[in-house]
Enzyme design. Structure first.
Site: not given
Length: 756
Positions: A14, A17, A449, A649, A653
């Site tokens: 659960c 846990c 871009d 890319d 960038d």
């Protein structure tokens, strides 16, 4: 530099846990971040090199009351994870059938007493049999639940197992009291012993259905785990030899025949064929491969024998990188989950406290609650006001214990993420950060871009203008000689054009690149410049109005014009165009339709940029931006209150991708190890961006639905249990259903429409 480690946790059932393991791991000295995924049952730990040992992490998990089954920094055995899940499923199924095999006789024995008030075999035999049969269910198939309850309590973080253990053992205890009463050793008491076995049977049924549903929810990642080829045919000493894939080394030349899986990532050194790369890119059409092309391991060679030199093996392959990315995404937290985590952290202790308060309230105010029981008995057949105050108090308290469900809260986010990230991986969309799923829906501006994103990123020469004092051949010869030392796409296009024209390229020396302006070099002692007018101006060279006008016309046609200067004069112009990708216009239109404003950013001049933007339907353009200035432009938009996603890319960038609220990195082929993007797109097309947005939106919608139903269930059901109106059996069945509902609702995400 931080080290990441993945650990397989055994015994979590659960959200409590998962929170307990996460808490204990975070307390280990040197651990910077710990995240535990209940759905995948894995812990992901980030720590400084050398600061944390494996033993320290394992001890922390064991202290929390759980075991570490195996360590997985990367996928090393593609079948181990699948085998482990199959084993758990079979174990859950075995426990369920065992529990019902014993519980059905309990139900059959109880029916005459419930319907006609006739106790089969007399009260002593009846109570003794109920205790025996329920005890078998609780202590044999239910032993793992009791063991988990004890370990979590000892670790100081009681979990869902504790609620079930308390509910079943308390119910069983009432049977013992009733049995002792038949011998005159205890006061009269209503027995819930038979119900104890039924509660455990319902609980184990819920575990079974949950295990089955979770297994199906993770089908995508399991499919990836089993895709690897088992053997490879390599050329050794001039002969073909079959070896296990695990023995492959970089540099081995593999022979891949039609219909075979490519054993590992590599480069084609001989042959031509088409390769089915759908597992990597989601693209159904096979891709043509020839000498020099990259191929991806586990993809299928369709029609032609290839010889492939292995370039990446083991952990570095595309497939293992994808699996690692998906697993890390599944372990990451979505911001909306924080509130649910705070609740689940205190859920079990709070429910235990509420059960005690419920029992005490029924004992202290028997008349008040007795009236409620009398009223409820008119429409709920399981409420019996004649049982007496003490049995009714136990009835309500047991129902509170077994109806409360932190499991659904804990599974709400990770199961949806599991399905969403798996779907993404199948479609070439790698969601690296869970936060992207939530934040992407808030994006209003998406910065694209130009080169390599909107355009193909492979420019070619379209025009060459020579001055009266020069010739076409001289301009191309000098420009290609200078650009041969450049890695810029424009320079590569010029050199490629010279090669195609079989132009002799002289040797250049003293190559120098001037950021954002161009390049220069010496050819036979003479300086040659290739670049923008600003580069020529900085060397006291007059471009001339006529050439500026010619360049302007070219730029209005979406071409980039570069000037070539030699002998201290401008001798010509070369125009280069980067073709627009076929899907760019459609993708940008789709982005607009889902409420995003596309913005194009480029280092190109304003005219060229505007021409490209006009062709694809972009209104806002940021042109003439140096690579290091893209980050500032992203910041500028954010300062205006915009939520910004950046698509680039992932290399040039990278800073801008990191600065943006969401970074979407476009990779190609085997290049998926891009750390700067929250989302990585394996295919190099813009429609993948639209699919990523739609997938993120659909995944977040499922997370919200799951959390709503998990909260709604607890908010409605717990008060009913407190008021004594919920039978413990129905309570346990409803609890199991709530968890299963969350998992199956997440699976329905697979039906999401990602088409553009």
């Amino acid at each position: 530099m931080a080290t990441k480690k993945s650990l397989k946790i055994e015994g979590m059932h659960c959200a409590g846990c998962a929170n307990s393991v996460e808490k204990h791991l975070s307390e280990v000295k040197g651990v910077q971040k710990a995240s535990v995924n209940l759905a995948t049952e894995k812990a992901f730990v980030e720590f400084s090199n050398g600061d944390v040992t494996d033993e320290a992490l394992i001890q922390a998990i064991q202290k929390a009351g759980y075991d570490v089954k195996e360590e997985q920094e990367a996928v090393q055995d593609s079948t181990s994870g699948v085998d482990s899940d199959d084993e758990k499923f079979k174990n859950a199924r075995k426990n369920m059938w065992w529990s019902w095999g014993v519980t059905i006789p309990i139900i059959l024995w109880m029916l005459p007493e419930m319907i006609w008030g006739w106790t089969l075999g007399g009260e002593t035999v009846y109570h003794g049999t109920m205790i025996l049969l329920s005890g078998v269910v609780i202590f044999y198939p239910g032993w793992e639940t009791l063991r988990g309850a004890w370990k979590s309590t000892r670790g100081g973080s009681p979990n869902m197992d504790v609620l079930i253990a308390m509910g079943t053992l308390a119910s069983l205890a009432t049977g013992v009291v009733a049995l002792l009463h038949t011998f005159g050793l205890a006061p009269p008491f209503h027995s819930f012993a038979g119900i104890a076995g039924m509660i455990m049977a319902f609980h184990l049924t819920g575990r079974y259905v949950e295990a089955k549903a979770k297994g199906r929810a993770s089908e995508a990642i399991k499919k990836l785990l089993t895709l690897e080829a088992k053997e490879a045919t390599i050329i050794r000493n001039g002969k073909e030899e079959k070896i296990p894939v695990s023995e492959l080394e970089a540099g081995h030349v593999m022979v891949v025949r039609p219909g075979d899986k490519i054993p590992t990532d590599g480069e084609v050194v001989e042959g031509e064929s088409r390769v089915d790369e759908s597992l990597a890119t989601g693209e159904s059409m096979p891709v043509r491969k020839e000498k020099g092309d990259e191929v991806i391991g586990a993809t299928i060679n369709k029609n032609g024998t290839l010889k492939v030199k292995a370039t990446k093996v083991g952990r570095e392959t595309f497939l293992n990188q994808v699996i690692r990315m998906v697993e890390e995404a599944q372990s990451s937290k979505v911001p909306i989950q924080e509130f649910a985590d705070k609740i689940t952290a205190i859920f079990v202790p709070a429910i235990i406290g509420l059960a005690v308060v419920t029992w005490a309230a029924w004992m202290l105010f028997p008349d008040f609650f007795g009236q409620i029981a009398l009223w409820a008995s008119g429409f709920t057949p399981w409420v019996n006001p004649e049982m007496g105050a003490v049995p009714l108090a136990f009835f309500a308290a047991i129902a509170v214990l077994v109806i409360a469900c932190p499991c659904a809260l804990g599974l709400a986010t990770p199961t949806a993420l599991m399905v969403g990230t798996g779907m993404g991986a199948e479609n070439g969309i790698l969601i690296r950060q869970g936060k992207a799923v939530e934040l992407l829906r808030e994006i209003d501006h998406i910065v694209l871009d130009k080169t390599g994103t909107i355009t193909k990123g492979h420019p070619s020469v379209t025009d060459l203008v020579a001055s009266e004092e020069s010739s076409y051949e001289e301009v191309l010869r000098l420009a290609s000689a200078v650009e041969k030392g450049s890695e810029h796409p424009i320079g590569e296009a010029i050199v490629r054009h010279a090669d195609e024209k079989e132009q002799e390229i002289p040797q250049a020396s003293g190559f120098e690149a001037v950021t954002g302006q161009g390049v220069c070099a010496q050819i036979k002692g003479e300086e040659v410049l290739v670049g923008r007018p600003s580069l020529l101006k900085s060397h006291d060279i007059d471009v001339g109005k006529e050439k500026i006008g010619e360049a302007r016309k070219l730029e209005e046609e979406a071409k980039t014009a570069v000037f070539i200067a030699a002998r201290k004069k401008c001798i010509g112009i070369i125009a280069v165009a980067d073709p627009i990708k076929e899907d760019s216009m459609e993708a940008i239109s789709a982005l607009k339709s889902i409420g995003m404003r596309p913005v194009m950013i480029t280092g190109d001049n304003e005219r060229t940029a505007r021409a490209v933007a006009q062709q694809v339907g972009i209104d806002e353009v940021i042109a003439g931006v140096m690579p290091d200035q893209k980050t500032d432009e992203i910041k500028h938009l954010q300062e205006q209150g915009k939520k910004v996603a950046m698509v680039g890319d992932g290399i040039n960038d990278a800073p801008a991708l990191t600065q943006a609220d969401i970074g979407i990195a476009i990779g190609t082929g085997t290049d998926v190890a891009i750390e700067s993007g929250d989302i990585v797109l394996v295919r190099g097309d813009l429609t993948s961006v639209v699919q990523a947005v739609k997938l993120s939106n659909a995944t977040f919608k499922k997370i919200k639905q799951n959390l709503f139903w998990a909260f709604f269930y607890n908010v409605v059901m717990i008060p009913l249990a407190v008021m004594g109106m919920m039978h413990p059996l129905l309570a346990e069945a409803a609890m199991a259903f709530s968890s299963v509902n969350v998992v199956y609702n997440s699976r329905r995400l697979q039906n999401a429409d990602l088409s553009t």
